[in-house]
Design a protein around this motif. Structure first.
Motif, PDB file in Angstrom:
ATOM      1  N   LYS A  70      -3.865 -10.458   4.904  1.00  0.00           N
ATOM      2  CA  LYS A  70      -2.957  -9.991   5.962  1.00  0.00           C
ATOM      3  C   LYS A  70      -1.659 -10.787   6.002  1.00  0.00           C
ATOM      4  N   GLU A  71      -1.776 -12.100   5.870  1.00  0.00           N
ATOM      5  CA  GLU A  71      -0.613 -12.961   6.056  1.00  0.00           C
ATOM      6  C   GLU A  71       0.242 -13.115   4.798  1.00  0.00           C
ATOM      7  N   ILE A  72      -0.323 -12.802   3.634  1.00  0.00           N
ATOM      8  CA  ILE A  72       0.460 -12.921   2.401  1.00  0.00           C
ATOM      9  C   ILE A  72       0.757 -11.543   1.821  1.00  0.00           C
ATOM     10  N   PHE A  73      -0.270 -10.850   1.327  1.00  0.00           N
ATOM     11  CA  PHE A  73      -0.028  -9.620   0.584  1.00  0.00           C
ATOM     12  C   PHE A  73       0.453  -8.471   1.467  1.00  0.00           C
ATOM     13  N   GLN A  74      -0.182  -8.270   2.624  1.00  0.00           N
ATOM     14  CA  GLN A  74       0.259  -7.183   3.498  1.00  0.00           C
ATOM     15  C   GLN A  74       1.675  -7.422   3.990  1.00  0.00           C
ATOM     16  N   LYS A  75       2.006  -8.682   4.314  1.00  0.00           N
ATOM     17  CA  LYS A  75       3.357  -8.990   4.791  1.00  0.00           C
ATOM     18  C   LYS A  75       4.396  -8.930   3.675  1.00  0.00           C
ATOM     19  N   ILE A  76       3.982  -9.228   2.452  1.00  0.00           N
ATOM     20  CA  ILE A  76       4.905  -9.123   1.321  1.00  0.00           C
ATOM     21  C   ILE A  76       5.350  -7.678   1.148  1.00  0.00           C
ATOM     22  N   TYR A  77       4.401  -6.753   1.243  1.00  0.00           N
ATOM     23  CA  TYR A  77       4.707  -5.344   0.963  1.00  0.00           C
ATOM     24  C   TYR A  77       5.148  -4.556   2.195  1.00  0.00           C
ATOM     25  N   PHE A  78       4.667  -4.927   3.384  1.00  0.00           N
ATOM     26  CA  PHE A  78       5.005  -4.170   4.590  1.00  0.00           C
ATOM     27  C   PHE A  78       5.770  -4.993   5.623  1.00  0.00           C
ATOM     28  N   PHE A 160     -11.086  -2.842   2.687  1.00  0.00           N
ATOM     29  CA  PHE A 160     -11.827  -3.351   1.531  1.00  0.00           C
ATOM     30  C   PHE A 160     -10.869  -3.814   0.436  1.00  0.00           C
ATOM     31  N   PHE A 161      -9.944  -2.956   0.051  1.00  0.00           N
ATOM     32  CA  PHE A 161      -9.047  -3.302  -1.047  1.00  0.00           C
ATOM     33  C   PHE A 161      -8.055  -4.394  -0.647  1.00  0.00           C
ATOM     34  N   ARG A 162      -7.599  -4.369   0.592  1.00  0.00           N
ATOM     35  CA  ARG A 162      -6.687  -5.425   1.043  1.00  0.00           C
ATOM     36  C   ARG A 162      -7.383  -6.782   0.997  1.00  0.00           C
ATOM     37  N   ASN A 163      -8.625  -6.848   1.506  1.00  0.00           N
ATOM     38  CA  ASN A 163      -9.355  -8.109   1.510  1.00  0.00           C
ATOM     39  C   ASN A 163      -9.811  -8.507   0.114  1.00  0.00           C
ATOM     40  N   LEU A 164     -10.066  -7.516  -0.738  1.00  0.00           N
ATOM     41  CA  LEU A 164     -10.411  -7.811  -2.131  1.00  0.00           C
ATOM     42  C   LEU A 164      -9.250  -8.506  -2.829  1.00  0.00           C
ATOM     43  N   ILE A 165      -8.038  -8.047  -2.555  1.00  0.00           N
ATOM     44  CA  ILE A 165      -6.852  -8.654  -3.155  1.00  0.00           C
ATOM     45  C   ILE A 165      -6.663 -10.082  -2.651  1.00  0.00           C
ATOM     46  N   SER A 202      -7.405 -11.490 -11.973  1.00  0.00           N
ATOM     47  CA  SER A 202      -5.966 -11.257 -12.137  1.00  0.00           C
ATOM     48  C   SER A 202      -5.607  -9.788 -11.907  1.00  0.00           C
ATOM     49  N   LEU A 203      -6.551  -8.906 -12.254  1.00  0.00           N
ATOM     50  CA  LEU A 203      -6.266  -7.467 -12.172  1.00  0.00           C
ATOM     51  C   LEU A 203      -5.917  -6.987 -10.762  1.00  0.00           C
ATOM     52  N   PRO A 204      -6.734  -7.305  -9.718  1.00  0.00           N
ATOM     53  CA  PRO A 204      -6.366  -6.841  -8.365  1.00  0.00           C
ATOM     54  C   PRO A 204      -5.007  -7.365  -7.904  1.00  0.00           C
ATOM     55  N   ILE A 205      -4.652  -8.568  -8.326  1.00  0.00           N
ATOM     56  CA  ILE A 205      -3.369  -9.142  -7.917  1.00  0.00           C
ATOM     57  C   ILE A 205      -2.223  -8.411  -8.605  1.00  0.00           C
ATOM     58  N   LEU A 206      -2.381  -8.143  -9.909  1.00  0.00           N
ATOM     59  CA  LEU A 206      -1.342  -7.428 -10.656  1.00  0.00           C
ATOM     60  C   LEU A 206      -1.142  -6.010 -10.118  1.00  0.00           C
ATOM     61  N   LEU A 207      -2.226  -5.407  -9.641  1.00  0.00           N
ATOM     62  CA  LEU A 207      -2.169  -4.033  -9.123  1.00  0.00           C
ATOM     63  C   LEU A 207      -2.057  -3.983  -7.602  1.00  0.00           C
ATOM     64  N   SER A 208      -1.848  -5.130  -6.973  1.00  0.00           N
ATOM     65  CA  SER A 208      -1.898  -5.207  -5.510  1.00  0.00           C
ATOM     66  C   SER A 208      -0.903  -4.284  -4.812  1.00  0.00           C
ATOM     67  N   ARG A 214      -0.912   2.656  -1.800  1.00  0.00           N
ATOM     68  CA  ARG A 214      -1.657   3.915  -1.893  1.00  0.00           C
ATOM     69  C   ARG A 214      -2.645   4.075  -0.750  1.00  0.00           C
ATOM     70  N   TYR A 215      -3.462   3.058  -0.528  1.00  0.00           N
ATOM     71  CA  TYR A 215      -4.477   3.179   0.520  1.00  0.00           C
ATOM     72  C   TYR A 215      -3.866   3.075   1.917  1.00  0.00           C
ATOM     73  N   GLY A 216      -2.744   2.377   2.041  1.00  0.00           N
ATOM     74  CA  GLY A 216      -2.028   2.355   3.308  1.00  0.00           C
ATOM     75  C   GLY A 216      -1.493   3.727   3.666  1.00  0.00           C
ATOM     76  N   ASN A 217      -0.977   4.434   2.677  1.00  0.00           N
ATOM     77  CA  ASN A 217      -0.458   5.792   2.902  1.00  0.00           C
ATOM     78  C   ASN A 217      -1.582   6.789   3.158  1.00  0.00           C
ATOM     79  N   TYR A 218      -2.718   6.618   2.465  1.00  0.00           N
ATOM     80  CA  TYR A 218      -3.872   7.478   2.730  1.00  0.00           C
ATOM     81  C   TYR A 218      -4.292   7.354   4.191  1.00  0.00           C
ATOM     82  N   TYR A 219      -4.384   6.116   4.659  1.00  0.00           N
ATOM     83  CA  TYR A 219      -4.806   5.867   6.039  1.00  0.00           C
ATOM     84  C   TYR A 219      -3.825   6.498   7.031  1.00  0.00           C
TER      85      TYR A 219
END
Length: 230
Positions: A70-78, A160-165, A202-208, A214-219
């Motif tokens: 939430k504090e790193i990846f979600q804030k980086i993108y949103f 799930f995917f956000r926390n996986l990343i 490394s894969l989930p981070i590269l595709l984060s 994608r899943y944010g828009n689905y929701y």
């Protein structure tokens, strides 16, 4: 803590998938050091201790992974709530929702919550205020849809995917640590395992960015579709 469907699938499951490096580090470099000393006291104590500590590590990682995601990846993108897909979709300048459907959503928001969203000219002049109004409306929509099973399912998938990343980021650092330790110990099987883990996490981070968007828009799409059915 109440273990509901969201906690189990969106928080615990991704943590279990990303806890492998932490458990390897614990069992290889911590538990193995003290197991002989404990065994002299009670033969079952090392096993009990390992189970308790392993469970505690997983629980701790649940909290850390959620924070990182939430504090790193979600804030980086949103950036924040007013830049989430649920906000973007209702902007007049956004074309992801048909204008007629968007008008129906706005009308329902006004009727149900007494919140009037800005028109095109007002939004152009003060987009920040437009976003804040939409974010307030989205919060109210979530409240009335909190028992909606379809929305919950998409919320679980996004979580799930956000926390996986978030977990993959921490696990990647631990995997690199495993590689470094295994080289110093000249442990070839552990070296190979460490490099495999480095590649996997490394894969989930590269595709984060792709995954979160994608899943944010689905929701967001499902949120407004279900809101219109009320």
């Amino acid at each position: 803590m109440k273990i509901n469907n969201y906690y189990l699938k969106a928080r615990l499951f991704p943590t279990v998938l990303t806890a492998i490096p932490a458990l390897i580090l614990y069992n290889k470099f911590v538990a193995s050091i003290y197991s002989d000393k404990l065994e002299n006291i009670y033969s079952a104590l090392p096993t009990i201790t390992n189970v308790i500590f392993s469970s505690a590590i997983v629980f701790l990682l649940v909290q850390i992974n959620r924070f990182l995601s939430k504090e790193i990846f979600q804030k980086i993108y949103f950036k924040d709530e007013i830049n989430m897909p649920t906000t973007d979709m209702l902007l007049k300048s956004n074309s992801k929702i048909d204008s007629g459907i968007k008008q129906n959503i706005e009308t329902k928001i006004k009727d149900k919550f007494n919140i009037t969203l800005l028109n095109s000219a007002e939004e152009f002049g003060d987009e920040s205020r437009a976003r804040k109004l939409i974010a307030t409306a989205v919060s109210q929509i979530r409240n009335v849809l909190r028992d909606n099973e379809m929305l919950l399912q998409h919320n679980i998938e996004y979580g799930f995917f956000r926390n996986l990343i978030g977990g993959a980021f921490l696990s990647l650092l631990m995997s690199i640590t495993i590689v470094l330790f295994s080289y110093s110990a000249n442990d070839l099987p552990l070296i190979n395992l460490g490099w495999i883990l480095v590649l996997i996490y490394s894969l989930p981070i590269l595709l984060s960015k792709v995954i979160i968007n994608r899943y944010g828009n689905y929701y967001a799409k499902i949120l407004y579709e279900q809101f219109l059915t009320l």
